[in-house]
Design a protein around this motif. Structure first.
Motif, mmCIF file in Angstrom:
data_model
loop_
_atom_site.group_PDB
_atom_site.id
_atom_site.type_symbol
_atom_site.label_atom_id
_atom_site.label_comp_id
_atom_site.label_asym_id
_atom_site.label_seq_id
_atom_site.Cartn_x
_atom_site.Cartn_y
_atom_site.Cartn_z
ATOM 1 N N MET A 1 0.843 -1.168 0.000
ATOM 2 C CA MET A 1 0.000 0.000 0.000
ATOM 3 C C MET A 1 0.892 1.236 0.000
ATOM 4 N N GLU A 2 0.614 2.142 -0.883
ATOM 5 C CA GLU A 2 1.379 3.377 -0.949
ATOM 6 C C GLU A 2 0.627 4.481 -0.211
ATOM 7 N N PHE A 3 1.338 5.153 0.668
ATOM 8 C CA PHE A 3 0.734 6.233 1.425
ATOM 9 C C PHE A 3 0.996 7.556 0.718
ATOM 10 N N ASN A 4 0.023 8.003 -0.034
ATOM 11 C CA ASN A 4 0.103 9.332 -0.623
ATOM 12 C C ASN A 4 -0.650 10.299 0.288
ATOM 13 N N GLU A 5 -0.817 11.528 -0.135
ATOM 14 C CA GLU A 5 -1.455 12.525 0.721
ATOM 15 C C GLU A 5 -2.893 12.162 1.066
ATOM 16 N N LEU A 6 -3.635 11.652 0.095
ATOM 17 C CA LEU A 6 -5.045 11.322 0.327
ATOM 18 C C LEU A 6 -5.192 10.172 1.323
ATOM 19 N N THR A 7 -4.427 9.113 1.133
ATOM 20 C CA THR A 7 -4.493 7.967 2.034
ATOM 21 C C THR A 7 -4.102 8.365 3.452
ATOM 22 N N THR A 8 -3.062 9.172 3.560
ATOM 23 C CA THR A 8 -2.610 9.623 4.875
ATOM 24 C C THR A 8 -3.672 10.495 5.538
ATOM 25 N N ALA A 9 -4.279 11.408 4.795
ATOM 26 C CA ALA A 9 -5.308 12.288 5.354
ATOM 27 C C ALA A 9 -6.529 11.485 5.809
ATOM 28 N N VAL A 10 -6.952 10.506 5.021
ATOM 29 C CA VAL A 10 -8.107 9.686 5.397
ATOM 30 C C VAL A 10 -7.804 8.885 6.659
ATOM 31 N N ALA A 11 -6.613 8.302 6.748
ATOM 32 C CA ALA A 11 -6.233 7.536 7.942
ATOM 33 C C ALA A 11 -6.141 8.446 9.162
ATOM 34 N N PHE A 12 -5.585 9.634 8.992
ATOM 35 C CA PHE A 12 -5.438 10.591 10.085
ATOM 36 C C PHE A 12 -6.800 11.030 10.605
ATOM 37 N N ILE A 13 -7.680 11.434 9.714
ATOM 38 C CA ILE A 13 -9.018 11.887 10.111
ATOM 39 C C ILE A 13 -9.823 10.731 10.699
ATOM 40 N N GLY A 14 -9.711 9.554 10.111
ATOM 41 C CA GLY A 14 -10.430 8.394 10.620
ATOM 42 C C GLY A 14 -10.006 8.007 12.021
ATOM 43 N N LEU A 15 -8.703 8.040 12.273
ATOM 44 C CA LEU A 15 -8.201 7.695 13.595
ATOM 45 C C LEU A 15 -8.647 8.702 14.651
ATOM 46 N N ILE A 16 -8.602 9.974 14.317
ATOM 47 C CA ILE A 16 -9.067 11.007 15.242
ATOM 48 C C ILE A 16 -10.572 10.855 15.485
ATOM 49 N N ALA A 17 -11.334 10.592 14.430
ATOM 50 C CA ALA A 17 -12.788 10.440 14.570
ATOM 51 C C ALA A 17 -13.146 9.239 15.445
ATOM 52 N N VAL A 18 -12.425 8.135 15.294
ATOM 53 C CA VAL A 18 -12.690 6.958 16.125
ATOM 54 C C VAL A 18 -12.375 7.264 17.590
ATOM 55 N N GLY A 19 -11.275 7.940 17.839
ATOM 56 C CA GLY A 19 -10.910 8.285 19.210
ATOM 57 C C GLY A 19 -11.905 9.220 19.866
ATOM 58 N N VAL A 20 -12.286 10.267 19.143
ATOM 59 C CA VAL A 20 -13.252 11.228 19.691
ATOM 60 C C VAL A 20 -14.621 10.571 19.846
ATOM 61 N N GLY A 21 -15.024 9.801 18.859
ATOM 62 C CA GLY A 21 -16.315 9.112 18.944
ATOM 63 C C GLY A 21 -16.375 8.131 20.102
ATOM 64 N N GLY A 22 -15.288 7.429 20.345
ATOM 65 C CA GLY A 22 -15.230 6.499 21.468
ATOM 66 C C GLY A 22 -15.329 7.208 22.797
ATOM 67 N N MET A 23 -14.666 8.348 22.905
ATOM 68 C CA MET A 23 -14.746 9.096 24.159
ATOM 69 C C MET A 23 -16.140 9.666 24.387
ATOM 70 N N ILE A 24 -16.770 10.138 23.315
ATOM 71 C CA ILE A 24 -18.131 10.659 23.447
ATOM 72 C C ILE A 24 -19.093 9.538 23.831
ATOM 73 N N ALA A 25 -18.944 8.370 23.201
ATOM 74 C CA ALA A 25 -19.843 7.251 23.473
ATOM 75 C C ALA A 25 -19.662 6.688 24.878
#
Length: 63
Positions: A1-25
């Protein structure tokens, strides 16, 4: 898997969203506290670690 800007941004935002969502839940803190204090600090810390990781990857690729 090649990490270009789009893949990195999606992984970054997804990881933050999972963390914040877990804390809210899990009702650890008030939602406004999570969104105003925890989420921005997660984003800043993640951006710093991403920068260090990119620099380290460039170093490893050169040697």
């Amino acid at each position: 898997m090649e990490f270009n800007e789009l893949t990195t941004a999606v992984a970054f935002i997804g990881l933050i969203a999972v963390g914040v969502g877990g804390m809210i839940a899990s009702d650890m803190m008030a939602t406004d506290t999570i969104l105003m204090m925890v989420a921005p600090s997660m984003i800043v810390f993640g951006a710093i670690m991403l920068g260090i990781g990119v620099q380290y990857g460039e170093y490893r690729a050169m040697n």
